[in-house]
Design an enzyme around this catalytic site. Structure first.
Site, PDB file in Angstrom:
ATOM      1  N   MET A 182       0.868  -2.848   8.707  1.00  0.00           N
ATOM      2  CA  MET A 182       0.094  -2.964   7.468  1.00  0.00           C
ATOM      3  C   MET A 182      -0.863  -4.149   7.562  1.00  0.00           C
ATOM      4  SD  MET A 182      -0.581  -1.849   4.465  1.00  0.00           S
ATOM      5  CE  MET A 182      -1.877  -2.655   3.536  1.00  0.00           C
ATOM      6  N   GLU A 183      -2.098  -3.891   7.140  1.00  0.00           N
ATOM      7  CA  GLU A 183      -3.195  -4.826   7.366  1.00  0.00           C
ATOM      8  C   GLU A 183      -3.359  -5.905   6.300  1.00  0.00           C
ATOM      9  OE1 GLU A 183      -3.587  -1.517   6.529  1.00  0.00           O
ATOM     10  OE2 GLU A 183      -5.274  -1.223   5.169  1.00  0.00           O
ATOM     11  N   ASN A 184      -2.290  -6.309   5.598  1.00  0.00           N
ATOM     12  CA  ASN A 184      -2.403  -7.326   4.547  1.00  0.00           C
ATOM     13  C   ASN A 184      -3.303  -8.479   4.984  1.00  0.00           C
ATOM     14  OD1 ASN A 184      -0.043  -5.942   3.345  1.00  0.00           O
ATOM     15  ND2 ASN A 184       0.998  -6.898   5.074  1.00  0.00           N
TER      16      ASN A 184
ATOM     17  N   GLU B 240       0.848  -1.185   0.000  1.00  0.00           N
ATOM     18  CA  GLU B 240       0.000   0.000   0.000  1.00  0.00           C
ATOM     19  C   GLU B 240       0.898   1.255   0.000  1.00  0.00           C
ATOM     20  OE1 GLU B 240      -2.770   0.360   3.259  1.00  0.00           O
ATOM     21  OE2 GLU B 240      -3.680   2.144   2.376  1.00  0.00           O
TER      22      GLU B 240
ATOM     23  N   HIS C  41      -9.151  -3.512  10.369  1.00  0.00           N
ATOM     24  CA  HIS C  41      -9.147  -3.319   8.918  1.00  0.00           C
ATOM     25  C   HIS C  41      -9.683  -4.547   8.187  1.00  0.00           C
ATOM     26  CE1 HIS C  41      -7.563   0.519   7.769  1.00  0.00           C
ATOM     27  NE2 HIS C  41      -6.382   0.382   8.327  1.00  0.00           N
TER      28      HIS C  41
ATOM     29  N   HIS D 244      -6.069  -1.782  15.423  1.00  0.00           N
ATOM     30  CA  HIS D 244      -6.303  -1.061  14.175  1.00  0.00           C
ATOM     31  C   HIS D 244      -6.165  -2.002  12.966  1.00  0.00           C
ATOM     32  CE1 HIS D 244      -6.154   2.618  11.601  1.00  0.00           C
ATOM     33  NE2 HIS D 244      -5.436   1.816  10.822  1.00  0.00           N
ATOM     34  N   GLU D 245      -5.048  -2.717  12.907  1.00  0.00           N
ATOM     35  CA  GLU D 245      -4.835  -3.591  11.735  1.00  0.00           C
ATOM     36  C   GLU D 245      -5.868  -4.708  11.719  1.00  0.00           C
ATOM     37  OE1 GLU D 245      -2.990  -2.093   9.789  1.00  0.00           O
ATOM     38  OE2 GLU D 245      -1.944  -0.849  11.251  1.00  0.00           O
TER      39      GLU D 245
HETATM   40  N1  B3K Z   1      -2.757   1.008   5.709  1.00  0.00           N
HETATM   41  C1  B3K Z   1      -1.439   1.140   6.263  1.00  0.00           C
HETATM   42  C2  B3K Z   1      -0.720   2.381   5.832  1.00  0.00           C
HETATM   43  C3  B3K Z   1      -0.046   2.287   4.531  1.00  0.00           C
HETATM   44  C4  B3K Z   1       0.815   3.495   4.300  1.00  0.00           C
HETATM   45  C5  B3K Z   1       1.362   3.532   2.917  1.00  0.00           C
HETATM   46  N2  B3K Z   1       2.298   4.617   2.723  1.00  0.00           N
HETATM   47  C6  B3K Z   1      -1.443   1.075   7.744  1.00  0.00           C
HETATM   48  C7  B3K Z   1      -2.721   1.404   8.409  1.00  0.00           C
HETATM   49  O1  B3K Z   1      -3.240   2.490   8.311  1.00  0.00           O
HETATM   50  O2  B3K Z   1      -3.265   0.532   9.014  1.00  0.00           O
HETATM   51 ZN    ZN Z   2      -5.149   1.926   8.866  1.00  0.00          ZN
END
Ligand code: B3K
Ligand code: ZN
Length: 888
Positions: A281-283, A139, A319, A315-316
């Site tokens: 990061m929420e992969n 992302e 998501h 938070h993750e």
């Molecule tokens: N979604 C990611 C952030 C990605 C940042 C890219 N430059 C983490 C978060 O907000 O959960």
């Molecule tokens: Zn986020």
């Protein structure tokens, strides 16, 4: 209560853009659905440090644009081969930013083979090496550094991923979804295959390969699904994983209970890595975390670290529904997932711990950072209308103001209707890529509340300024309160419209009792929708003290001419703890501004007795929550204080702030000493809410003691370090030594270094202390610390601790009138520009927010920005910020 007057100017609905169109700028208004869709993507990685081979097989179909070419994004890739339906394919053109394929059938299988160099990737975007491990960050637009692809969030495909690598070096090979196959290969290599059953955009793809220690656990969802939980950390770190795992299980449970949302895969994995540009990061099914937000034990982590871990893990995890199952149509919609998920993580932390502490901390982020962003060259609405570099829009505006917008919806709808709106949103859009409008439509339809006007918050930037006046009529026992909203032009928008602003209000009588406002309620949420609006309360027996914007019910600046006595009344009696805190802040800010003005008028600094008495009443109040007391003594930062002035005088703000803090330290000295001793804990360290509050107050007291009695403070600091069984108290002592410039400072800092130099995360606290030192030698010291044994210039955490703390939290020296701070930051940005532009573009923030400063400083800052503009290959990230700043 009735509304008696309204003035609403007939303002045009159109919002003007005053930034000139730039060729590289992308516009929300230009969104077009893709002419091609990708149903599935099978990836095959043959991992090598410098020449990883990536094979990508996509099943593609045309849904529009007969015979139109297909453009696939791709950057930093070496193309090895390309076939369509198994045949060599020649109708392609490599162009800037990707590849264009023409003469394609309507349905086809595309095979593309590329080569990439993870070791050379220091931008930490795409596939890179973090220490000994391979990992990814896709992302927003990092997947295009892995293969040529339709790298946009509205292309949802089913992914499978096969990874092969050296078995001894990389025993763990991880990707999204479920592990379906694995085995040994020749030459000491092995492979694992993963299949993710949920279609997803490329930005949620993840791959990790490495040798880790793994903490395993499990969670049974409310419908009885068994989920394996796996937490991967560098070898030797297993003793620091318990808190993160607990936070994960608490998040899963909380999301079921409060939002009725359940996890959907059989496995949930988290990997902690040391080299990471942001928090986590929420992969899908495979979160990748900055190790800062995973690793904690009492020795190495502070209470703040524990709370941060809980918030980011939550938070993750959240998501998975707000982001992954329902994602964004385009990146302009980023707040759809981020604002909402920040709101959810804030609610999670508030339900798990102290609601008022959380609210105070989150409001501080708004006031100290977001308001400044909105007043500066990067001002943008929570749904930006144009973007040059998407990575520049992961901002406090999109995240935190985005969360405030969701919070306002929650305030307007109430928990029950809000949850009905969430349920409808999920029911309508599960598996889709949607827009902020879709979210608001679900909230509207579920609640029956008209949110047409409210939607302006999505398209209008800037912080509304609300001025409040009131009138009490003793004859009719009626109380009128009038709100005027002023929405000033910002860098990105000239014309502004009135916003729909919820005002949560309470009226206090002379005895401090909240007056009933109907339906047995003592508070009411008013809807301010016009430029000026008056609300009347009947049957009010006396002129009350209004407590407005309870819990900061809208992200605004507000002003009412409170007398000192009225502020003290609010401090003592407001039923909302946040409002008590806020009244204290208002009192402090009033005298900060007042003292700056006194000095400007050639007079001496001064404080009235009531000021000290008010804070004495807080500190001496045994029934007040300890965390709240500590928060009440944590005043606006010098940076945040700039927002209080039209013209900023750096030195005077610093001096006036010091004067007030020292005056309190001296006047309340015996109470601070009593509080310090009273709040020592004897039981073993626990990151429990009550214990956190005790430590917070004791360490706050120590900080103040260090400002008034250095001999006693020196003794207390040394003793606290000797006896502390946890990092919170150890660091609290160091902070007191630092800010009081105590005799023991050098020794205790050296001891800390010798104890912790092998642990980068712990040393970040030490680097941050060094960078925040109020001393003429601070910059020389920082330059030397670049060579410290624990410092690594390529590690974003180290850079943020040393450089980030200096530029953001040591504003007196950053803004030194000789320009040395500006030059220092620019030197670092030039070094970072080619390596890690994302980190550079974050660090530049205080150098572009110069509007309120004096002419001399503005000139010095602009000179440095011009210096940046002249360097070769300036990254888009820095280019966007520098040009916007210089155009003001
Ligand atoms: N979604 C990611 C952030 C990605 C940042 C890219 N430059 C983490 C978060 O907000 O959960
Ligand atoms: Zn986020």
């Amino acid at each position: 209560m009735t509304q008696i007057s309204s003035i609403d100017e007939n303002v045009e609905e159109s919002i003007e853009q005053n930034i000139e169109k730039n060729p590289q700028e992308k516009y929300l208004a230009d969104y077009k659905a893709s002419a091609f869709l990708i149903d599935s993507l099978d990836l095959d990685f043959d991992l090598y440090d410098e020449h990883t081979i990536v094979k990508a097989r996509s099943v593609i179909r045309r849904v529009a644009g007969k015979n139109s070419p297909l453009f696939l994004f791709g950057e930093h890739l070496t193309l090895r081969s390309i076939t369509v339906d198994g045949n060599d394919f020649a109708h392609y053109k490599l162009v800037e930013g990707g590849i264009e394929l023409s003469e394609l059938p309507d349905n086809f299988i595309l095979d593309i083979e590329t080569e990439i160099n993870p070791l050379a990737n220091k931008a930490f975007e795409g596939l890179y090496k973090s220490g000994e491990a391979f990992c990814t960050q896709c992302e927003a637009e990092g997947f295009r550094r892995i293969t040529y692809y339709l790298d946009r969030p509205d292309i949802l495909a089913k992914f499978s991923t096969t990874i092969s690598a050296d078995k001894a070096l990389y025993p763990s090979l991880l990707s999204n979804g479920n592990r379906v196959d694995q085995g040994d290969l020749d030459n000491g290599r092995h492979f694992v295959k993963w299949v993710d059953p949920f279609p997803k955009p490329a930005y949620l793809f993840a791959l990790v390969a490495g040798e880790f220690d793994c903490l395993t656990d499990s969670f049974t969802t409310k419908s009885g699904r068994h989920v394996a939980l796996e937490l991967f950390v560098d070898k030797g770190n297993l003793d620091k994983t318990a808190h993160a795992m607990l936070a994960l299980k608490n998040s899963m449970k909380w999301d079921e209970e409060r939002f009725n949302l359940e996890y959907d895969l059989d496995i949930y994995m988290i990997v902690a890595v040391d080299f990471f540009n942001m928090g986590a990061m929420e992969n899908k099914g495979l979160n990748i975390f900055n190790s800062k937000f995973v690793l904690a034990n009492s020795q190495s982590a502070t209470d703040q670290d524990y709370l941060g871990i809980e918030a980011v893990i939550g938070h993750e995890y959240f998501h998975n529904w707000t982001g992954n199952r329902i994602t964004c149509r385009d990146w302009f919609q980023l707040s759809l997932k981020e604002g909402l998920t920040v709101f959810r993580d804030q609610e999670f932390s508030s339900d798990m711990g102290s609601r008022s502490s959380n609210r105070i901390a989150n409001v501080k982020i708004m006031r100290n950072h977001q308001f400044a962003e909105d007043a500066g060259p990067m001002s943008h609405p929570i749904r930006p209308a144009s973007v040059i570099e998407m990575n520049n829009f992961y901002t406090v505006t999109v995240y935190n103001k985005g969360s405030e917008v969701i919070r306002m919806l929650h305030t307007l709808l109430g928990e029950e209707k809000f949850q009905q709106g969430m349920a409808l949103y999920v029911e309508r859009h599960d598996g889709q890529a949607v827009t902020c409008d879709d979210f608001v439509a679900a909230m509207t339809d579920a609640s029956g509340i008209d949110l047409t006007l409210f939607k302006r918050w999505y398209s209008q930037s800037g912080t509304p300024q609300i001025s409040i006046t009131d009138h009490f009529d003793a004859n009719s026992n009626s109380y009128q309160i009038t709100f005027k909203q002023k929405n000033r032009s910002t860098a990105d928008q000239k014309n502004k419209l009135p916003l729909h602003i919820p005002v949560d209000i309470e009226l206090l009588d002379k005895a401090g009792k909240a007056i009933e406002l109907g339906h047995g309620q003592t508070n009411k949420v008013l809807s301010l929708t016009q430029k000026e609006q008056t609300f009347v309360f009947e049957n009010v027996a006396e002129h009350p003290v209004p407590c407005v914007f309870r819990s900061l019910s809208a992200p605004v600046k507000y002003q009412y001419a409170y007398s000192d006595e009225q502020l003290l009344h609010l401090i003592s009696f407001a039923s909302d703890e946040f409002s008590r805190w806020d009244a204290g802040q208002m009192l402090f800010n009033k005298y900060l501004v007042n003292n700056v003005q006194l000095k400007q008028a050639g007079k001496a600094f001064a404080l009235p007795t009531l000021f000290v008495d008010a804070f004495n009443s807080v500190l001496s109040n045994e029934s007040l929550d300890s965390a709240l007391i500590a928060d009440m003594f944590d005043f606006i930062s010098e940076n945040g204080a700039m927002e209080l002035f039209e013209r900023v005088d750096i030195e005077l703000i610093h001096d006036a702030r010091e004067f007030i803090v020292n005056a309190l330290a001296t006047a309340l000295y015996p109470v601070f000493v009593r509080r310090y001793h009273q709040h020592q804990l004897s039981a073993q360290y626990q990151p429990a809410t009550d214990d956190i509050a005790q430590r917070k107050l004791a360490n706050c007291a120590l900080l103040y003691i260090a400002k008034s009695d250095q001999t006693l403070a020196n003794e207390l600091v040394i003793k606290q370090i000797e006896t502390a069984d946890n990092m919170t108290d150890h660091l609290g002592a160091l902070q007191a030594a630092n800010s009081g410039k105590l005799a023991c400072y050098d020794v205790v800092m050296n001891d800390f270094d010798n104890k912790w130099f092998e642990n980068g995360l712990v040393m970040d606290k030490w680097f941050a202390l060094q960078a925040s030192l109020s001393s003429d030698s601070v910059l020389d010291n920082i330059e030397q610390l670049f060579n410290h044994r624990s410092f690594d210039y390529s590690n974003p955490n180290r850079l943020r601790a040393l450089v980030g703390t200096f530029v953001n939290a040591n504003s007196y020296y950053f803004h030194a009138i000789d320009g040395s701070g500006y030059q220092f930051l620019t030197d670092q940005l030039i070094k970072l520009n080619s390596q890690n532009p994302q980190v550079a573009a974050r660090l530049i923030t205080p150098l572009i927010q110069f509007k309120r400063l004096d002419a001399k400083r503005i000139e010095l800052m602009k000179a440095q920005l011009n210096r940046l503009l002249e360097i070769e290959n300036l990254s888009l990230d820095l280019y966007e910020k520098v040009t916007k700043a210089l155009s003001l």
